[in-house]
Write an enzyme that holds these catalytic residues in place. Sequence first.
Site, mmCIF file in Angstrom:
data_model
loop_
_atom_site.group_PDB
_atom_site.id
_atom_site.type_symbol
_atom_site.label_atom_id
_atom_site.label_comp_id
_atom_site.label_asym_id
_atom_site.label_seq_id
_atom_site.Cartn_x
_atom_site.Cartn_y
_atom_site.Cartn_z
ATOM 1 N N ASP A 11 19.568 -15.313 -18.327
ATOM 2 C CA ASP A 11 20.401 -16.444 -18.656
ATOM 3 C C ASP A 11 20.416 -17.135 -17.135
ATOM 4 O OD1 ASP A 11 21.958 -18.551 -19.203
ATOM 5 O OD2 ASP A 11 23.818 -16.872 -19.426
ATOM 6 N N ASP A 62 17.440 -17.806 -21.384
ATOM 7 C CA ASP A 62 16.711 -19.318 -21.588
ATOM 8 C C ASP A 62 15.195 -19.249 -20.723
ATOM 9 O OD1 ASP A 62 17.516 -19.592 -18.636
ATOM 10 O OD2 ASP A 62 19.404 -20.007 -19.694
ATOM 11 N N ASP A 77 5.480 -17.798 -30.795
ATOM 12 C CA ASP A 77 5.578 -17.099 -32.176
ATOM 13 C C ASP A 77 5.464 -18.337 -33.281
ATOM 14 O OD1 ASP A 77 6.606 -15.401 -34.196
ATOM 15 O OD2 ASP A 77 7.594 -14.308 -32.419
ATOM 16 N N ASP A 127 4.171 -14.741 -37.358
ATOM 17 C CA ASP A 127 5.046 -14.109 -38.063
ATOM 18 C C ASP A 127 4.986 -14.082 -39.640
ATOM 19 O OD1 ASP A 127 8.144 -13.424 -37.731
ATOM 20 O OD2 ASP A 127 8.213 -14.736 -39.506
ATOM 21 N N HIS A 185 11.356 -6.699 -31.140
ATOM 22 C CA HIS A 185 13.012 -7.105 -31.371
ATOM 23 C C HIS A 185 13.490 -6.860 -32.861
ATOM 24 C CE1 HIS A 185 10.230 -9.513 -33.336
ATOM 25 N NE2 HIS A 185 11.206 -10.299 -34.005
ATOM 26 N N ASP A 186 12.655 -6.139 -33.812
ATOM 27 C CA ASP A 186 12.984 -5.785 -35.199
ATOM 28 C C ASP A 186 13.439 -4.276 -35.431
ATOM 29 O OD1 ASP A 186 12.842 -8.396 -36.205
ATOM 30 O OD2 ASP A 186 10.686 -7.964 -36.425
HETATM 31 C C1 GLC Z 1 9.328 -11.131 -38.749
HETATM 32 C C2 GLC Z 1 10.173 -11.069 -37.396
HETATM 33 C C3 GLC Z 1 11.808 -11.060 -37.686
HETATM 34 C C4 GLC Z 1 12.208 -11.877 -38.618
HETATM 35 C C5 GLC Z 1 11.154 -12.090 -39.839
HETATM 36 C C6 GLC Z 1 11.448 -13.670 -40.354
HETATM 37 O O1 GLC Z 1 9.459 -9.923 -39.070
HETATM 38 O O2 GLC Z 1 9.666 -10.540 -36.427
HETATM 39 O O3 GLC Z 1 12.426 -11.026 -36.678
HETATM 40 O O4 GLC Z 1 13.533 -11.890 -38.976
HETATM 41 O O5 GLC Z 1 10.031 -12.044 -39.436
HETATM 42 O O6 GLC Z 1 10.962 -14.633 -39.980
HETATM 43 CA CA CA Z 2 21.498 -20.061 -20.682
#
Ligand code: GLC
Ligand code: CA
Length: 556
Positions: free
Chosen positions: A21, A29, A98, A200, A328-329
């Site tokens: 940040d 950011d 992404d 994605d 991140h999932d």
């Molecule tokens: C993918 C992403 C996930 C998101 C999902 C819907 O699996 O990695 O974070 O919630 O798609 O877009």
């Molecule tokens: Ca910030």
Amino acid sequence: MKLTWFKKGTIYQIYPRSFNDSNNDGIGDIRGIIEKLDYIKSLHIDIIWLSPIFSSPNDDNGYDISDYCSIMPEFGTMEDFDELLKETHKRGMRLILDLVANHCSDEHNWFEEAKKSKENPYRDYFHWRKPAADGGPPNNWMSFFGGSAWEFDEVTGEYYLHLFTRKQPDLNWENPKVREEIYNAMRFWLDKGVDGFRMDVIPLISKRIGYPDAPNVGFRKIIEDVYANGPTVHKYLNEMNEKVISKYDAFSLAEGVGINESNAGLYVDEDRKELDMLYHFDILECTIVNGKFEEVSPFDLIQIKHIFKKWRDAIHGTGWIANAMGNHDFARMISRFGDDKKYYLESSKMLMTMMSTQNGTLNIYQGDEIGMTNITLQSIDEVRDIQSLNFYKENLKTNKYSKELALEMINKEGRDNARTPVQWSDEINGGFSIQEPWLKVNPNHTTINVKNQENDPDSILNFYRQILKVRKDHDVFVYGDFEEIEFNNPSLYIYKKTLGEEKIMVILNFESLKGHFEYNENLNEVNILVNNYKGLEIENNRITLEPYQGVVLDLG
Ligand code: GLC
Ligand code: CA
């Protein structure tokens, strides 16, 4: 097999909200990323993948896009982005974005128009269906995040499809206008010079004709057979490649939801001209039996060996895969697959030794390079992730688990584990921000942080640097022919890899006990390329490994 920059490259995934940040508002950011580019470069990273940075109401932290060609104001401005791209390229790295093309946000102008009336020109950008005879949803499809995948719209009396949250309506890819809109958004970023896209949930874009009910089988099977791999998916990916990707020096990394070894080639075989690389889920999901917050199976090394073997065989010489142990999932890799307590250092380094000696492109998720661990959130008020919150809410209705157990499950498997702010130092909020961050910082930032590890030659961070450099210098790590040794050994993972003159042997101990291995040749003279311990006990042809020891030997 063509050798291209993106195959040998190592990818570093940034979840911008949690990375750094710069203006102390508690949210990571773009300028925060710019500040850390030298750090990323110091890891020998080639490609940075940014989770979504586009305008979004943040129902699913940017995976619900309301404008594909603008920057989320919380993350900065288009000038900031242009600078990030320039500075990334200046350091010899590439940048991919992404692309969330299966769905947009319900606050996107397309959807706001579409829901006005059945005659609206944007109506057909989405999937609308009449209610079933009883007034309920048109079929039994379930959202990936719990509950029905259909949401009723009062104004027009129809349901719309959302495979994720109700604020993420699925786009109708059968409509050529929708496809053109997405291609134009891609061109917008590619013309700026971005180097490609992580795509994605791309296997979901084509829906089954007539929206048939899903059979009563496990959720994973339903994904493969009903939600993913629809009848027109390859036609459109081919079109996307021809009209957009192939016109640039860019590549596409497909999120492999619903893809298995039997259909992977259809997506990534080079001669099919669809996508360049498949990011498979098998390692990430290897302890998840059906879906998240359901049954969990124990970690099993033989299963991991099978997964790597399966993918090597499936795409051998024709397509390409990306391997990942964290993103991140999912919960943090060290907490899931290693020992985040006694053998914390050893197991982190050993897992990285495995990942960086496998064929395919290596993905590293932010924070894993310092061994960030899961967090224990104290109450549901501290949970931020929509998937976990939806699970909790659904559970309140069904009472399947007690509230305490539901929170425990969230702490074990929830996505917030991976999304806590990166721990830069032992200062307030881990040096991420002076302001209280949007999601709690892991209290262990006082010991686990970048600053500490920078100064420690034995840190996980410096181990990552070392092995990534070795990987860069030795093509055999990425492209070598693979030979398994003692495949059925449940404690040791041993393999040889050969490429021309280069020959290595990798020996990994997955136990907290010593391990022994006897080889048919004398190993006394071999050169040790990588080792997560100071020494290695070799006596002629017998090796004794310490708990979680991992070594790469140079047999060349
Ligand atoms: C993918 C992403 C996930 C998101 C999902 C819907 O699996 O990695 O974070 O919630 O798609 O877009
Ligand atoms: Ca910030």
